[in-house]
Write a protein that holds these residues in place. Structure first.
Motif, PDB file in Angstrom:
ATOM      1  N   LEU A   1      61.713  18.133  56.475  1.00 33.35           N
ATOM      2  CA  LEU A   1      63.030  18.504  56.965  1.00 33.35           C
ATOM      3  C   LEU A   1      64.018  18.842  55.858  1.00 33.35           C
ATOM      4  O   LEU A   1      65.058  19.444  56.115  1.00 33.35           O
ATOM      5  N   SER A   2      63.685  18.445  54.623  1.00 32.15           N
ATOM      6  CA  SER A   2      64.615  18.660  53.518  1.00 32.15           C
ATOM      7  C   SER A   2      64.416  20.048  52.920  1.00 32.15           C
ATOM      8  O   SER A   2      63.547  20.815  53.332  1.00 32.15           O
ATOM      9  N   ASP A   3      65.226  20.346  51.912  1.00 30.64           N
ATOM     10  CA  ASP A   3      65.168  21.647  51.255  1.00 30.64           C
ATOM     11  C   ASP A   3      63.996  21.664  50.292  1.00 30.64           C
ATOM     12  O   ASP A   3      64.094  21.187  49.157  1.00 30.64           O
ATOM     13  N   ASN A   4      62.869  22.195  50.717  1.00 33.26           N
ATOM     14  CA  ASN A   4      61.683  22.291  49.869  1.00 33.26           C
ATOM     15  C   ASN A   4      61.059  23.664  50.052  1.00 33.26           C
ATOM     16  O   ASN A   4      61.469  24.431  50.925  1.00 33.26           O
ATOM     17  N   PRO A   5      60.063  24.019  49.227  1.00 32.18           N
ATOM     18  CA  PRO A   5      59.504  25.376  49.291  1.00 32.18           C
ATOM     19  C   PRO A   5      58.894  25.752  50.628  1.00 32.18           C
ATOM     20  O   PRO A   5      58.693  26.928  50.900  1.00 32.18           O
ATOM     21  N   PHE A   6      58.595  24.754  51.463  1.00 29.15           N
ATOM     22  CA  PHE A   6      57.993  25.062  52.747  1.00 29.15           C
ATOM     23  C   PHE A   6      59.036  25.415  53.814  1.00 29.15           C
ATOM     24  O   PHE A   6      58.695  25.838  54.906  1.00 29.15           O
ATOM     25  N   GLY A   7      60.305  25.188  53.481  1.00 23.91           N
ATOM     26  CA  GLY A   7      61.347  25.468  54.454  1.00 23.91           C
ATOM     27  C   GLY A   7      61.546  24.315  55.415  1.00 23.91           C
ATOM     28  O   GLY A   7      60.818  23.337  55.429  1.00 23.91           O
ATOM     29  N   THR A   8      62.560  24.421  56.241  1.00 22.80           N
ATOM     30  CA  THR A   8      62.915  23.372  57.203  1.00 22.80           C
ATOM     31  C   THR A   8      62.668  23.857  58.619  1.00 22.80           C
ATOM     32  O   THR A   8      63.291  24.817  59.065  1.00 22.80           O
ATOM     33  N   PRO A   9      61.766  23.201  59.355  1.00 18.54           N
ATOM     34  CA  PRO A   9      61.493  23.657  60.724  1.00 18.54           C
ATOM     35  C   PRO A   9      62.650  23.419  61.679  1.00 18.54           C
ATOM     36  O   PRO A   9      62.738  24.058  62.699  1.00 18.54           O
ATOM     37  N   PHE A  10      63.549  22.494  61.332  1.00 16.98           N
ATOM     38  CA  PHE A  10      64.698  22.198  62.186  1.00 16.98           C
ATOM     39  C   PHE A  10      65.969  22.304  61.340  1.00 16.98           C
ATOM     40  O   PHE A  10      66.493  21.287  60.861  1.00 16.98           O
ATOM     41  N   PRO A  11      66.485  23.523  61.124  1.00 16.74           N
ATOM     42  CA  PRO A  11      67.631  23.717  60.224  1.00 16.74           C
ATOM     43  C   PRO A  11      68.850  22.894  60.606  1.00 16.74           C
ATOM     44  O   PRO A  11      69.668  22.563  59.766  1.00 16.74           O
ATOM     45  N   ALA A  12      69.004  22.579  61.900  1.00 16.60           N
ATOM     46  CA  ALA A  12      70.196  21.844  62.325  1.00 16.60           C
ATOM     47  C   ALA A  12      70.146  20.380  61.905  1.00 16.60           C
ATOM     48  O   ALA A  12      71.157  19.677  61.942  1.00 16.60           O
ATOM     49  N   PHE A  13      68.943  19.899  61.535  1.00 16.20           N
ATOM     50  CA  PHE A  13      68.808  18.493  61.154  1.00 16.20           C
ATOM     51  C   PHE A  13      69.249  18.343  59.702  1.00 16.20           C
ATOM     52  O   PHE A  13      68.685  18.945  58.799  1.00 16.20           O
ATOM     53  N   GLY A  14      70.249  17.545  59.461  1.00 15.78           N
ATOM     54  CA  GLY A  14      70.719  17.401  58.088  1.00 15.78           C
ATOM     55  C   GLY A  14      71.826  16.380  58.006  1.00 15.78           C
ATOM     56  O   GLY A  14      71.964  15.520  58.869  1.00 15.78           O
ATOM     57  N   GLY A  15      72.638  16.489  56.954  1.00 14.13           N
ATOM     58  CA  GLY A  15      73.768  15.604  56.785  1.00 14.13           C
ATOM     59  C   GLY A  15      73.364  14.156  56.666  1.00 14.13           C
ATOM     60  O   GLY A  15      72.389  13.814  56.006  1.00 14.13           O
ATOM     61  N   VAL A  16      74.109  13.295  57.338  1.00 15.60           N
ATOM     62  CA  VAL A  16      73.899  11.858  57.215  1.00 15.60           C
ATOM     63  C   VAL A  16      72.530  11.444  57.745  1.00 15.60           C
ATOM     64  O   VAL A  16      71.909  10.513  57.220  1.00 15.60           O
ATOM     65  N   TRP A  17      72.020  12.144  58.755  1.00 14.17           N
ATOM     66  CA  TRP A  17      70.719  11.770  59.311  1.00 14.17           C
ATOM     67  C   TRP A  17      69.599  12.018  58.309  1.00 14.17           C
ATOM     68  O   TRP A  17      68.666  11.225  58.212  1.00 14.17           O
ATOM     69  N   LEU A  18      69.697  13.097  57.563  1.00  8.75           N
ATOM     70  CA  LEU A  18      68.688  13.385  56.559  1.00  8.75           C
ATOM     71  C   LEU A  18      68.770  12.384  55.410  1.00  8.75           C
ATOM     72  O   LEU A  18      67.745  11.972  54.855  1.00  8.75           O
ATOM     73  N   ILE A  19      69.976  11.960  55.058  1.00  5.57           N
ATOM     74  CA  ILE A  19      70.152  10.949  54.013  1.00  5.57           C
ATOM     75  C   ILE A  19      69.527   9.627  54.451  1.00  5.57           C
ATOM     76  O   ILE A  19      68.822   8.965  53.677  1.00  5.57           O
ATOM     77  N   LEU A  20      69.783   9.239  55.699  1.00  4.97           N
ATOM     78  CA  LEU A  20      69.205   7.993  56.209  1.00  4.97           C
ATOM     79  C   LEU A  20      67.684   8.080  56.279  1.00  4.97           C
ATOM     80  O   LEU A  20      66.979   7.109  55.973  1.00  4.97           O
ATOM     81  N   LEU A  21      67.170   9.225  56.652  1.00  2.00           N
ATOM     82  CA  LEU A  21      65.719   9.404  56.717  1.00  2.00           C
ATOM     83  C   LEU A  21      65.113   9.306  55.319  1.00  2.00           C
ATOM     84  O   LEU A  21      64.039   8.717  55.147  1.00  2.00           O
ATOM     85  N   LYS A  22      65.803   9.850  54.334  1.00  2.00           N
ATOM     86  CA  LYS A  22      65.318   9.763  52.955  1.00  2.00           C
ATOM     87  C   LYS A  22      65.219   8.311  52.515  1.00  2.00           C
ATOM     88  O   LYS A  22      64.230   7.902  51.896  1.00  2.00           O
ATOM     89  N   GLY A  23      66.234   7.519  52.820  1.00  2.00           N
ATOM     90  CA  GLY A  23      66.214   6.118  52.421  1.00  2.00           C
ATOM     91  C   GLY A  23      65.219   5.284  53.196  1.00  2.00           C
ATOM     92  O   GLY A  23      64.728   4.262  52.703  1.00  2.00           O
ATOM     93  N   ALA A  24      64.882   5.735  54.404  1.00  2.00           N
ATOM     94  CA  ALA A  24      64.010   4.939  55.270  1.00  2.00           C
ATOM     95  C   ALA A  24      62.615   4.766  54.694  1.00  2.00           C
ATOM     96  O   ALA A  24      61.992   3.716  54.874  1.00  2.00           O
ATOM     97  N   GLY A  25      62.098   5.785  53.990  1.00  2.00           N
ATOM     98  CA  GLY A  25      60.739   5.703  53.477  1.00  2.00           C
ATOM     99  C   GLY A  25      60.499   4.471  52.630  1.00  2.00           C
ATOM    100  O   GLY A  25      59.589   3.682  52.894  1.00  2.00           O
TER     101      GLY A  25
END
Length: 223
Positions: free
Chosen positions: A26-50
Motif C-alpha cells: 500500500l505504500s509508495d514502492n516500485p510496484f505502485g499502490t493498488p488502493f491510492p486512497a489508502f494513506g495518511g494516518v492509517w498507513l502510518i499505523l499499518l507501518k508500525g503494526a508490523g
C-alpha cells in the motif's frame, strides 16, 4: 511447538507478517499502490503494526526479563517506524534508543567463547557501519546514529543467540539503513532503496524476534 501454543501465539507472527506485507503493497514502492486512497494516518499505523505485533509476540512467548527487554526493543522500533513518517529526526532518535536497549539485551546474553573470525566480523560491523553510513549520507549526524547501529549489530553477532537468525537479522537491519542513507548523498542506487528497504528491515526484525524468543524459551533453533 504444542498445539495450544500454535493457537495462542503464532497468530501474533501471522498478523505481523500480514501487516508488513500490506504496508509494503500500500505504500509508495516500485510496484505502485493498488488502493491510492489508502494513506495518511492509517498507513502510518499499518507501518508500525508490523513490528508492534512482534513486540506482542515477544511478551506472550518469553515471560522472563530478557523477553520484556526484547519487547521494549521492538516497541521502540515500531514507534520509530511511525515517527519517521512525521519527523525523520524523531524517528532516528527512537531507533537509537531501540538500539541502546538491544545492546543491553545482547550484552546480558554474551556468548562465552568466540572464535577469531567471529570477533573479526563483530569488529568489522562496529567500524564499517558508521564509516559506510557517513560515506553514503555525507552527514555527521547520520554517522553518529550509525555508531549505535553498529554497536547493536556487533553485540547481536557476539551474543548467545543464533547468529544465523539474530546475527544476520541485525546485519539486514544495517543494510536496510545503508540503502536509506544512500538517498541522502551522491550515490544513486535507482529503485533499490524503495524496493528493498522495508523487506530487509522487517525481515531482520522478524529474524531477531523469533531467534531471541526461541532461545529464551529453550526451543530448538538453528545456530
Amino acid at each position: 511447538m504444542a498445539k495450544t501454543a500454535l493457537i495462542e501465539h503464532r497468530p501474533w507472527l501471522l498478523a505481523s507478517v500480514v501487516a508488513s506485507i500490506a504496508y509494503y503493497l500500500l505504500s509508495d514502492n516500485p510496484f505502485g499502490t493498488p488502493f491510492p486512497a489508502f494513506g495518511g494516518v492509517w498507513l502510518i499505523l499499518l507501518k508500525g503494526a508490523g513490528v508492534a505485533l512482534l513486540a506482542a509476540y515477544a511478551l506472550r512467548r518469553a515471560h522472563c526479563l530478557d523477553g520484556k527487554i526484547l519487547a521494549l526493543v521492538l516497541a521502540l522500533s515500531a514507534a520509530a517506524d511511525m515517527a519517521l513518517e512525521i519527523e525523520f529526526a524523531i524517528g532516528g532518535a527512537l531507533f537509537a534508543a531501540s538500539h541502546a536497549v538491544a545492546i543491553i539485551l545482547y550484552l546480558r546474553n554474551r556468548r562465552e567463547q568466540l572464535t577469531g573470525s567471529q570477533l573479526a566480523l563483530a569488529a568489522a560491523l562496529l567500524i564499517a557501519t558508521p564509516a559506510i553510513s557517513y560515506l553514503l549520507s555525507e552527514r555527521v549526524e547520520v554517522a553518529a546514529y550509525a555508531v549505535t547501529l553498529g554497536l547493536m549489530a556487533a553485540a547481536a553477532w557476539t551474543s548467545r543467540f543464533p547468529r544465523y537468525r539474530v546475527g544476520i537479522g541485525a546485519v539486514l537491519f544495517v543494510v536496510s539503513d545503508w540503502l536509506i542513507f544512500s538517498d541522502m548523498g551522491r550515490f544513486d542506487l535507482g529503485i533499490l532503496p524503495a524496493l528493498l528497504v522495508w523487506p530487509l528491515y522487517y525481515g531482520g526484525q522478524l529474524m531477531i524476534a523469533t531467534g531471541v524468543v526461541q532461545t529464551l524459551r529453550g526451543e530448538p533453533v538453528a545456530e
